[in-house]
Write an enzyme that holds these catalytic residues in place. Structure first.
Site, PDB file in Angstrom:
ATOM      1  N   CYS A 125      27.160 -74.632 -43.817  1.00 19.55           N
ATOM      2  CA  CYS A 125      26.203 -73.752 -43.138  1.00 19.55           C
ATOM      3  C   CYS A 125      26.958 -72.905 -42.105  1.00 19.55           C
ATOM      4  O   CYS A 125      27.836 -73.413 -41.402  1.00 19.55           O
ATOM      5  CB  CYS A 125      25.115 -74.571 -42.462  1.00 19.55           C
ATOM      6  SG  CYS A 125      24.193 -75.593 -43.623  1.00 19.55           S
TER       7      CYS A 125
ATOM      8  N   GLU B 129      32.429 -88.231 -35.380  1.00 24.24           N
ATOM      9  CA  GLU B 129      31.861 -88.278 -34.046  1.00 24.24           C
ATOM     10  C   GLU B 129      30.482 -88.900 -34.034  1.00 24.24           C
ATOM     11  O   GLU B 129      29.722 -88.822 -34.989  1.00 24.24           O
ATOM     12  CB  GLU B 129      31.792 -86.881 -33.457  1.00 24.24           C
ATOM     13  CG  GLU B 129      30.998 -85.949 -34.338  1.00 24.24           C
ATOM     14  CD  GLU B 129      30.740 -84.634 -33.647  1.00 24.24           C
ATOM     15  OE1 GLU B 129      31.574 -84.202 -32.847  1.00 24.24           O
ATOM     16  OE2 GLU B 129      29.689 -84.055 -33.920  1.00 24.24           O
TER      17      GLU B 129
ATOM     18  N   CYS C 167      31.502 -81.974 -44.015  1.00 26.28           N
ATOM     19  CA  CYS C 167      30.285 -81.723 -44.804  1.00 26.28           C
ATOM     20  C   CYS C 167      30.603 -80.648 -45.837  1.00 26.28           C
ATOM     21  O   CYS C 167      31.274 -79.676 -45.517  1.00 26.28           O
ATOM     22  CB  CYS C 167      29.142 -81.263 -43.894  1.00 26.28           C
ATOM     23  SG  CYS C 167      27.609 -80.917 -44.800  1.00 26.28           S
TER      24      CYS C 167
ATOM     25  N   CYS D 115      27.291 -73.934 -38.301  1.00 24.02           N
ATOM     26  CA  CYS D 115      27.606 -75.338 -38.016  1.00 24.02           C
ATOM     27  C   CYS D 115      29.111 -75.593 -38.038  1.00 24.02           C
ATOM     28  O   CYS D 115      29.796 -75.265 -39.008  1.00 24.02           O
ATOM     29  CB  CYS D 115      26.912 -76.228 -39.037  1.00 24.02           C
ATOM     30  SG  CYS D 115      27.366 -77.968 -38.908  1.00 24.02           S
TER      31      CYS D 115
ATOM     32  N   CYS E 159      23.303 -90.737 -32.180  1.00 22.36           N
ATOM     33  CA  CYS E 159      23.331 -89.722 -33.236  1.00 22.36           C
ATOM     34  C   CYS E 159      24.546 -90.004 -34.120  1.00 22.36           C
ATOM     35  O   CYS E 159      25.679 -89.915 -33.665  1.00 22.36           O
ATOM     36  CB  CYS E 159      23.426 -88.350 -32.563  1.00 22.36           C
ATOM     37  SG  CYS E 159      23.660 -86.989 -33.700  1.00 22.36           S
TER      38      CYS E 159
ATOM     39  N   CYS F  38      26.991 -80.862 -33.007  1.00 20.56           N
ATOM     40  CA  CYS F  38      27.315 -81.147 -34.403  1.00 20.56           C
ATOM     41  C   CYS F  38      28.747 -80.745 -34.740  1.00 20.56           C
ATOM     42  O   CYS F  38      29.049 -79.583 -34.878  1.00 20.56           O
ATOM     43  CB  CYS F  38      26.332 -80.356 -35.268  1.00 20.56           C
ATOM     44  SG  CYS F  38      26.323 -80.769 -36.991  1.00 20.56           S
TER      45      CYS F  38
HETATM   46  N1  SAH Z   1      23.289 -82.187 -42.475  1.00 24.43           N
HETATM   47  C1  SAH Z   1      22.064 -82.550 -41.866  1.00 24.43           C
HETATM   48  C2  SAH Z   1      22.228 -83.429 -40.644  1.00 24.43           C
HETATM   49  C3  SAH Z   1      23.343 -83.090 -39.691  1.00 24.43           C
HETATM   50  S1  SAH Z   1      23.162 -81.594 -38.792  1.00 24.43           S
HETATM   51  C4  SAH Z   1      21.260 -81.320 -41.538  1.00 24.43           C
HETATM   52  O1  SAH Z   1      21.776 -80.223 -41.675  1.00 24.43           O
HETATM   53  O2  SAH Z   1      20.101 -81.466 -41.213  1.00 24.43           O
HETATM   54  C5  SAH Z   1      21.955 -82.034 -37.575  1.00 24.43           C
HETATM   55  C6  SAH Z   1      21.258 -80.825 -36.950  1.00 24.43           C
HETATM   56  O3  SAH Z   1      22.159 -80.107 -36.074  1.00 24.43           O
HETATM   57  C7  SAH Z   1      20.791 -79.823 -38.009  1.00 24.43           C
HETATM   58  O4  SAH Z   1      19.479 -79.396 -37.752  1.00 24.43           O
HETATM   59  C8  SAH Z   1      21.791 -78.722 -37.817  1.00 24.43           C
HETATM   60  O5  SAH Z   1      21.304 -77.533 -38.320  1.00 24.43           O
HETATM   61  C9  SAH Z   1      21.991 -78.727 -36.323  1.00 24.43           C
HETATM   62  N2  SAH Z   1      23.154 -77.942 -35.858  1.00 24.43           N
HETATM   63  C10 SAH Z   1      24.234 -77.585 -36.561  1.00 24.43           C
HETATM   64  N3  SAH Z   1      25.075 -76.837 -35.802  1.00 24.43           N
HETATM   65  C11 SAH Z   1      24.473 -76.729 -34.594  1.00 24.43           C
HETATM   66  C12 SAH Z   1      24.825 -76.064 -33.377  1.00 24.43           C
HETATM   67  N4  SAH Z   1      25.960 -75.413 -33.268  1.00 24.43           N
HETATM   68  N5  SAH Z   1      23.960 -76.121 -32.340  1.00 24.43           N
HETATM   69  C13 SAH Z   1      22.800 -76.836 -32.436  1.00 24.43           C
HETATM   70  N6  SAH Z   1      22.422 -77.487 -33.553  1.00 24.43           N
HETATM   71  C14 SAH Z   1      23.243 -77.430 -34.619  1.00 24.43           C
HETATM   72 FE1  SF4 Z   2      26.304 -79.831 -43.224  1.00 23.77          FE
HETATM   73 FE2  SF4 Z   2      26.197 -78.749 -40.797  1.00 23.77          FE
HETATM   74 FE3  SF4 Z   2      24.798 -77.697 -42.802  1.00 23.77          FE
HETATM   75 FE4  SF4 Z   2      24.054 -80.075 -41.769  1.00 23.77          FE
HETATM   76  S1  SF4 Z   2      24.052 -78.103 -40.719  1.00 23.77           S
HETATM   77  S2  SF4 Z   2      24.223 -79.516 -43.938  1.00 23.77           S
HETATM   78  S3  SF4 Z   2      26.095 -80.917 -41.268  1.00 23.77           S
HETATM   79  S4  SF4 Z   2      27.035 -77.808 -42.669  1.00 23.77           S
END
Ligand code: SAH
Ligand code: SF4
Length: 333
Positions: free
Chosen positions: A106, A81, A102, A109, A95, A324
């Protein structure tokens, strides 16, 4: 699109063909080589075969219409996406994703729940920006900013991400200023170290989301490998080398990391020169709930009074799950 194949084919052609091809891809933003009228038919055919420019995507526009999400299908059927955020001040921010899924998982996420399918190659990263550049051209507009905040961890795919960044920045290609490009990482220390040494100075963002190791390790497994102190030390070195501001992203998760005790703990880490905290309203993906407006406001006030520079990120786009990974997650179910 496969630029390596393009260069291979054009090696046997007169030199000016390469510049014509570059103009076609990056300035005229064509989606089919047959649109390049100056090319002989055989060459157009050949290029359509080895470096096709079409991009297959489903597009979803948010109700408020300032955010558009594309679910792009790659050659092997993998889906990624890409989101376009159209800001009121005229900025058009794309973006992009850096991986299919990934590996870091996390807890908050949606991409994390997918696991990793594969890295994206640099062409696939560039295609995401081209997709929206083509749409914007029809509206006499252009992509002004790119953020690596889609699916995936950019620093686990450093070489492809960096190669793409160079094309984004290149005057013969998309000509986006380095300062208009941002990379967000969960805190991959070797990646931050590498970025500090690059000549092109793009913006660095760190996904922090917690004010102590215990909570951060619960939310983000990667914190066990690169704990807070090590990440922050690396960021300090980055700042020493580059003199650039670093943005720390902090998701506001109700009852998890949003108390005033957390604000106090966070302020002790973040009240530093060239540190900036970005409080992000959580886009609910299942496990957690977003903090309410008032909690975010008092959290923010606390930080500011403690001398921390704070900003709040866009909240729009939530109705199409712009944050995300969520759309691809739904599609894969
Ligand atoms: N992997 C990298 C970049 C992709 S995530 C990282 O973790 O930084 C980009 C941003 O979106 C990160 O700050 C992540 O923590 C945030 N993110 C993930 N899930 C989210 C959600 N459900 N709502 C808002 N931001 C989210
Ligand atoms: Fe991966 Fe989502 Fe964690 Fe970013 S926030 S490192 S995309 S699992």
């Amino acid at each position: 699109m496969n630029l390596d194949n393009l260069y291979k084919v054009l090696k046997d052609e007169p030199k000016f063909r390469l510049s014509q091809a570059q103009v076609a891809i990056w300035q005229n933003l064509v989606s089919d080589w047959s649109q390049v009228t100056t090319f002989p038919a055989a060459l157009k055919e050949k290029l359509n075969e080895v470096c096709p420019l079409q991009i297959e995507a489903d597009v979803h526009v948010a109700k408020k219409e300032n955010s558009t999400k594309a679910l792009i299908t790659l050659e092997d059927g993998a889906k990624i996406e890409t989101v376009l955020l159209s800001h009121a001040d005229g900025r058009q921010t794309v973006c992009v994703s850096s991986q299919v899924g990934c590996p870091l998982g996390c807890k908050f996420c949606a991409t994390g729940t997918l696991g990793l399918t594969r890295d994206l190659n640099y062409n696939e990263i560039l295609m995401q920006v081209l997709f929206f550049a083509r749409i914007l051209k029809k509206e006499n507009s252009r992509v002004s900013n790119v953020v690596f905040m889609g699916m995936g961890e950019p620093f686990l795919n450093y070489d492809n991400v960096w190669k793409a960044v160079k094309y984004l920045n290149d005057k013969q290609a998309l000509n986006i200023g380095a300062r208009k490009i941002s990379i967000s990482t969960s805190g991959i220390v070797p990646g931050i170290e590498k970025l500090a040494k690059e000549k092109l100075q793009v913006n660095l963002a760190i996904s922090l989301h917690a004010s102590n190791d215990k909570l951060r390790s619960e939310l983000m497994r990667i914190n066990k490998r690169f704990p807070l102190a090590q990440v922050l030390k690396t960021v300090d070195d980055y700042i020493k080398q580059t003199g650039r501001k670093v943005m720390f992203e902090y998701l506001m998760l109700r009852g998890v990391n949003d108390s005033l005790q957390h604000a106090e703990e966070l302020s002790r880490l973040m009240a530093k020169h060239l540190y900036m905290v970005n409080l992000i309203p959580y886009n609910p993906t299942g496990v957690f709930k977003p903090s309410d407006r008032r909690t975010i406001d008092s959290f923010r006030r606390y930080l500011e009074q403690a001398g921390v520079e704070v900003s709040q990120r866009f909240t729009y786009g939530q109705d199409i799950d712009a944050a995300c990974g969520q759309l691809a997650n739904k599609a894969s179910k």
